[in-house]
Design an enzyme around this catalytic site. Structure first.
Site, PDB file in Angstrom:
ATOM      1  N   ASN A  13      54.887  26.280  21.319  1.00 54.24           N
ATOM      2  CA  ASN A  13      53.476  26.419  20.933  1.00 54.24           C
ATOM      3  C   ASN A  13      52.557  26.063  22.101  1.00 54.24           C
ATOM      4  O   ASN A  13      51.555  26.738  22.331  1.00 54.24           O
ATOM      5  CB  ASN A  13      53.169  25.561  19.701  1.00 54.24           C
ATOM      6  CG  ASN A  13      53.600  26.243  18.422  1.00 54.24           C
ATOM      7  OD1 ASN A  13      52.987  27.201  17.968  1.00 54.24           O
ATOM      8  ND2 ASN A  13      54.702  25.774  17.838  1.00 54.24           N
ATOM      9  N   ARG A  64      54.186   0.671  16.024  1.00 47.20           N
ATOM     10  CA  ARG A  64      53.464   1.948  16.068  1.00 47.20           C
ATOM     11  C   ARG A  64      52.018   1.719  16.506  1.00 47.20           C
ATOM     12  O   ARG A  64      51.445   2.487  17.273  1.00 47.20           O
ATOM     13  CB  ARG A  64      53.490   2.595  14.674  1.00 47.20           C
ATOM     14  CG  ARG A  64      52.808   3.949  14.643  1.00 47.20           C
ATOM     15  CD  ARG A  64      52.867   4.617  13.278  1.00 47.20           C
ATOM     16  NE  ARG A  64      54.180   4.638  12.700  1.00 47.20           N
ATOM     17  CZ  ARG A  64      55.168   5.448  13.091  1.00 47.20           C
ATOM     18  NH1 ARG A  64      54.976   6.303  14.059  1.00 47.20           N
ATOM     19  NH2 ARG A  64      56.345   5.385  12.514  1.00 47.20           N
ATOM     20  N   ARG A  90      55.994  12.189  15.894  1.00 48.97           N
ATOM     21  CA  ARG A  90      55.767  10.805  15.491  1.00 48.97           C
ATOM     22  C   ARG A  90      54.571  10.742  14.553  1.00 48.97           C
ATOM     23  O   ARG A  90      53.583  11.462  14.758  1.00 48.97           O
ATOM     24  CB  ARG A  90      55.418   9.950  16.713  1.00 48.97           C
ATOM     25  CG  ARG A  90      56.539   9.146  17.291  1.00 48.97           C
ATOM     26  CD  ARG A  90      56.041   8.433  18.525  1.00 48.97           C
ATOM     27  NE  ARG A  90      55.393   7.165  18.208  1.00 48.97           N
ATOM     28  CZ  ARG A  90      56.034   6.004  18.076  1.00 48.97           C
ATOM     29  NH1 ARG A  90      57.337   5.948  18.242  1.00 48.97           N
ATOM     30  NH2 ARG A  90      55.381   4.887  17.803  1.00 48.97           N
ATOM     31  N   LEU A  92      51.210   9.388  13.252  1.00 44.65           N
ATOM     32  CA  LEU A  92      50.090   8.733  13.925  1.00 44.65           C
ATOM     33  C   LEU A  92      49.522   7.627  13.034  1.00 44.65           C
ATOM     34  O   LEU A  92      49.431   7.795  11.817  1.00 44.65           O
ATOM     35  CB  LEU A  92      49.011   9.758  14.243  1.00 44.65           C
ATOM     36  CG  LEU A  92      49.411  10.788  15.309  1.00 44.65           C
ATOM     37  CD1 LEU A  92      48.473  11.986  15.269  1.00 44.65           C
ATOM     38  CD2 LEU A  92      49.433  10.161  16.702  1.00 44.65           C
ATOM     39  N   ASN A 106      46.934  20.249  13.995  1.00 41.97           N
ATOM     40  CA  ASN A 106      48.397  20.291  13.963  1.00 41.97           C
ATOM     41  C   ASN A 106      48.837  21.660  13.455  1.00 41.97           C
ATOM     42  O   ASN A 106      48.086  22.351  12.768  1.00 41.97           O
ATOM     43  CB  ASN A 106      48.915  19.204  13.015  1.00 41.97           C
ATOM     44  CG  ASN A 106      50.435  19.147  12.971  1.00 41.97           C
ATOM     45  OD1 ASN A 106      51.115  19.256  14.003  1.00 41.97           O
ATOM     46  ND2 ASN A 106      50.990  18.993  11.777  1.00 41.97           N
ATOM     47  N   HIS A 108      52.024  23.266  11.168  1.00 34.32           N
ATOM     48  CA  HIS A 108      53.168  22.880  10.337  1.00 34.32           C
ATOM     49  C   HIS A 108      53.878  24.151   9.862  1.00 34.32           C
ATOM     50  O   HIS A 108      53.215  25.087   9.415  1.00 34.32           O
ATOM     51  CB  HIS A 108      52.695  22.049   9.139  1.00 34.32           C
ATOM     52  CG  HIS A 108      53.841  21.537   8.321  1.00 34.32           C
ATOM     53  ND1 HIS A 108      54.669  20.514   8.775  1.00 34.32           N
ATOM     54  CD2 HIS A 108      54.326  21.922   7.129  1.00 34.32           C
ATOM     55  CE1 HIS A 108      55.608  20.312   7.872  1.00 34.32           C
ATOM     56  NE2 HIS A 108      55.425  21.139   6.866  1.00 34.32           N
ATOM     57  N   LEU A 143      49.866  12.901   5.707  1.00 30.98           N
ATOM     58  CA  LEU A 143      50.754  13.672   6.582  1.00 30.98           C
ATOM     59  C   LEU A 143      50.802  15.154   6.180  1.00 30.98           C
ATOM     60  O   LEU A 143      51.023  15.470   5.008  1.00 30.98           O
ATOM     61  CB  LEU A 143      52.163  13.067   6.511  1.00 30.98           C
ATOM     62  CG  LEU A 143      53.214  13.664   7.453  1.00 30.98           C
ATOM     63  CD1 LEU A 143      52.882  13.345   8.898  1.00 30.98           C
ATOM     64  CD2 LEU A 143      54.598  13.140   7.097  1.00 30.98           C
ATOM     65  N   ASP A 144      50.627  16.036   7.161  1.00 26.81           N
ATOM     66  CA  ASP A 144      50.721  17.492   6.941  1.00 26.81           C
ATOM     67  C   ASP A 144      49.901  17.983   5.756  1.00 26.81           C
ATOM     68  O   ASP A 144      50.327  18.841   4.996  1.00 26.81           O
ATOM     69  CB  ASP A 144      52.193  17.920   6.716  1.00 26.81           C
ATOM     70  CG  ASP A 144      53.065  17.608   7.908  1.00 26.81           C
ATOM     71  OD1 ASP A 144      52.546  17.624   9.033  1.00 26.81           O
ATOM     72  OD2 ASP A 144      54.262  17.354   7.712  1.00 26.81           O
TER      73      ASP A 144
HETATM   74  C1  GRF Z   1      57.104  24.035  15.340  1.00 25.88           C
HETATM   75  O1  GRF Z   1      57.915  24.639  14.378  1.00 25.88           O
HETATM   76  C2  GRF Z   1      55.897  23.407  14.690  1.00 25.88           C
HETATM   77  O2  GRF Z   1      55.445  24.100  13.570  1.00 25.88           O
HETATM   78  C3  GRF Z   1      56.409  22.059  14.291  1.00 25.88           C
HETATM   79  O3  GRF Z   1      57.273  21.672  15.338  1.00 25.88           O
HETATM   80  C4  GRF Z   1      57.781  22.834  15.988  1.00 25.88           C
HETATM   81  C5  GRF Z   1      57.428  22.700  17.423  1.00 25.88           C
HETATM   82  O4  GRF Z   1      57.993  23.710  18.224  1.00 25.88           O
HETATM   83  N1  GRF Z   1      55.313  21.148  14.073  1.00 25.88           N
HETATM   84  P1  GRF Z   1      57.580  23.831  19.747  1.00 25.88           P
HETATM   85  O5  GRF Z   1      57.879  22.500  20.407  1.00 25.88           O
HETATM   86  O6  GRF Z   1      56.119  24.166  19.813  1.00 25.88           O
HETATM   87  O7  GRF Z   1      58.434  24.933  20.307  1.00 25.88           O
END
Ligand code: GRF
Length: 215
Positions: A13, A64, A90, A92, A106, A108, A143-144
């Site tokens: 990403n 943490r 991790r 946060l 983020n 997900h 979370l998420d």
């Molecule tokens: C992805 O699947 C993302 O959705 C999740 O962790 C993975 C990270 O992949 N949060 P990368 O390190 O970006 O290849």
């Protein structure tokens, strides 16, 4: 717009976001990439693109909270407009989230609120879901589960493995994440409570809602 990216692993990403910046689509600069894992491949990607990197070793901190205080110190020096979690594995602390309230995003690999937490793709398969996907959202203390900016949907097929489904979702991750960051950089993203509206975006489209414009 100045961005700090947090990673723990592969960095695909991160790579997609760098590409969006280098191609001039996203008017932003990544000033620092931080990893909590020394071996994160994403650190190499950042270096190759001339981006400053730092590994902050969790083993050097007692809790943490202490780890996150260090993170806050390092990130604050960069004065970022946006903190991008890209596979940062991790949790946060509340203090971290309070410090950068509204400025953390983020991605997900599920359609939240389904399948939050770890191994979201595996969870979708085991649950027997017929669709899953990915979500870009603001980070809150839950979370998420923060306010959703954009989601992409993909089918779950009968013979999917965690790997095949993850790959299908990942193709969209690499498009929706740069798109969301571009919208934020253009000042088009407005948050009201749980609801996020992207100004002048086209809503009501499948498989990505709101519709992709540039990626
Ligand atoms: C992805 O699947 C993302 O959705 C999740 O962790 C993975 C990270 O992949 N949060 P990368 O390190 O970006 O290849």
């Amino acid at each position: 717009m100045n961005i700090v990216v947090l990673i723990s692993g592969r960095g695909s990403n991160l790579q997609a976001i760098i590409k969006g910046i280098e191609e001039g689509l996203i008017k932003a600069r990544i000033s620092l990439v931080i990893s909590n894992k020394k071996s994160a491949k994403g650190l190499e990607i950042a270096k190759r693109h001339g981006i400053k990197t730092v590994f902050i070793n969790p083993k050097e901190f007692l809790s943490r909270e202490e780890y996150d205080s260090k993170l806050i110190e390092v990130i604050s020096k960069e004065n970022p407009d946006l903190i991008v979690l890209a596979g940062y594995m991790r949790i946060l602390s509340s203090k971290f989230i309070d410090t950068f309230e509204g400025k953390i995003v983020n991605i997900h690999p599920s359609l939240i609120p389904s399948f939050q937490g770890l191994n979201a793709q595996k969870q979708a398969i085991e649950f027997g879901a017929k669709f899953s996907g990915c979500t870009v959202h603001f980070v809150t203390k839950e979370l998420d589960n923060g306010p959703i900016i954009i989601q992409a949907v993909v089918p779950v097929l009968p013979d999917d493995t965690e790997e095949t489904l993850s790959n299908r979702i990942l193709q969209y991750e690499h498009r929706v994440y740069p798109q969301a960051i571009k919208w934020i950089s253009e000042g088009r993203v407005q948050v009201e409570g749980r609801k996020v509206i992207v100004k002048d975006a086209k809503y009501g489209t499948i498989p990505v809602n709101p519709s992709l414009e540039d990626f």
